[in-house]
Design an enzyme around this catalytic site. Structure first.
Site, PDB file in Angstrom:
ATOM      1  N   HIS A 194      -2.688   7.599   6.803  1.00 42.45           N
ATOM      2  CA  HIS A 194      -1.631   8.425   6.195  1.00 42.45           C
ATOM      3  C   HIS A 194      -2.214   9.724   5.646  1.00 42.45           C
ATOM      4  O   HIS A 194      -1.616  10.793   5.788  1.00 42.45           O
ATOM      5  CB  HIS A 194      -0.967   7.672   5.033  1.00 42.45           C
TER       6      HIS A 194
ATOM      7  N   GLN B  47       3.186   9.901   1.216  1.00 39.65           N
ATOM      8  CA  GLN B  47       4.449   9.164   1.332  1.00 39.65           C
ATOM      9  C   GLN B  47       5.401   9.456   0.170  1.00 39.65           C
ATOM     10  O   GLN B  47       6.580   9.122   0.233  1.00 39.65           O
ATOM     11  CB  GLN B  47       4.200   7.650   1.400  1.00 39.65           C
TER      12      GLN B  47
ATOM     13  N   GLY C 142       0.842  -1.193   0.000  1.00 38.90           N
ATOM     14  CA  GLY C 142       0.000   0.000   0.000  1.00 38.90           C
ATOM     15  C   GLY C 142       0.872   1.236   0.000  1.00 38.90           C
ATOM     16  O   GLY C 142       2.037   1.184   0.413  1.00 38.90           O
TER      17      GLY C 142
ATOM     18  N   CYS D 154       5.568  -0.096   7.781  1.00 37.57           N
ATOM     19  CA  CYS D 154       5.300   1.090   6.947  1.00 37.57           C
ATOM     20  C   CYS D 154       6.549   1.420   6.136  1.00 37.57           C
ATOM     21  O   CYS D 154       7.650   1.442   6.677  1.00 37.57           O
ATOM     22  CB  CYS D 154       4.928   2.265   7.841  1.00 37.57           C
ATOM     23  N   LEU D 155       6.360   1.689   4.838  1.00 37.68           N
ATOM     24  CA  LEU D 155       7.501   2.036   3.980  1.00 37.68           C
ATOM     25  C   LEU D 155       8.197   3.309   4.457  1.00 37.68           C
ATOM     26  O   LEU D 155       9.376   3.498   4.185  1.00 37.68           O
ATOM     27  CB  LEU D 155       7.036   2.230   2.528  1.00 37.68           C
TER      28      LEU D 155
ATOM     29  N   HIS E 223      -4.717   1.728   7.174  1.00 38.77           N
ATOM     30  CA  HIS E 223      -3.355   2.265   7.279  1.00 38.77           C
ATOM     31  C   HIS E 223      -3.174   3.440   6.309  1.00 38.77           C
ATOM     32  O   HIS E 223      -2.624   4.487   6.681  1.00 38.77           O
ATOM     33  CB  HIS E 223      -2.362   1.132   6.986  1.00 38.77           C
ATOM     34  N   GLU E 224      -3.657   3.273   5.062  1.00 40.59           N
ATOM     35  CA  GLU E 224      -3.464   4.329   4.053  1.00 40.59           C
ATOM     36  C   GLU E 224      -4.352   5.535   4.332  1.00 40.59           C
ATOM     37  O   GLU E 224      -3.919   6.680   4.160  1.00 40.59           O
ATOM     38  CB  GLU E 224      -3.717   3.796   2.635  1.00 40.59           C
TER      39      GLU E 224
HETATM   40 ZN   LIG Z   1       2.598   3.421   5.855  1.00 39.72          ZN
END
Ligand SMILES: [Zn+2]
Length: 182
Positions: free
Chosen positions: A139, A51, A46, A93-94, A135-136
């Site tokens: 963000h 991000q 995702g 998380c990236l 999660h997204e």
């Molecule tokens: Zn994330």
């Protein structure tokens, strides 16, 4: 198509509340393609627009990481309309490399979102798909998964974030993120 640089904590863009998308044009379509390519290359399941430094309410989710085109979700202006049940799973998380912690999320959600052309749709999601969407959407509101942690897990995460602040100050981050990251 292009792979976009992924912003890493403590980049302030990760704390921004992203704006509603109001223009559904070719630029948006190209941006979504770049986001999908960036998510697959990471690899991640995702990615939210903030991000990659874009303060717009756009997110992509693909639990298959490019293996199955039918699993790709493009979410423009997503809203979680209902939440049911709960489930605890390890999440990463990236934008917070090398940290995985168990996070409680709803098991089933109902989502309203637009597609890249502005068409609205409503759908239900469960399990990991629901987790990734939550999660997204977090963000897009400037919320990170570590914000959901409490007690010892929160202390561990705080220490990790402190290390990231130090490392980000010293050099650019090049480590690969785990495949379960969002
Ligand atoms: Zn994330």
């Amino acid at each position: 198509m292009a792979i976009l640089p992924i912003r890493v904590y403590p980049d302030p863009v990760l704390r921004v509340r992203c704006a509603e998308v109001t223009v559904f044009d070719d630029d948006l379509a190209r941006f979504v393609q770049d986001m999908v390519e960036t998510m697959h290359a990471a690899p991640g399941v995702g990615l939210a627009a903030s991000q990659v430094g874009v303060e717009q309410r756009v997110a992509v989710v693909d639990l298959s990481v490019g293996e199955d085109p039918a699993q790709l979700l493009v979410l423009v202006n997503p809203v979680i309309e209902s939440r049911e049940g709960s489930e605890v799973e390890g999440e990463g998380c990236l934008s917070i490399p090398d940290l995985t912690e168990k996070v409680q999320r709803p098991f089933r959600i109902e989502v309203a979102a637009q597609d890249v052309h502005g068409a609205s749709r409503r759908f239900a999601a469960e399990g990991w798909t629901a987790r990734a969407i939550c999660h997204e959407v977090d963000h897009l509101d400037g919320v990170l998964f570590v914000d959901h942690l409490a007690g010892l897990k929160r202390e561990r995460a705080k220490r990790h974030l402190k290390r990231l602040v130090k490392e980000q100050g010293e050099h650019e981050w090049h480590a690969a993120a785990p495949a379960s990251s969002l």
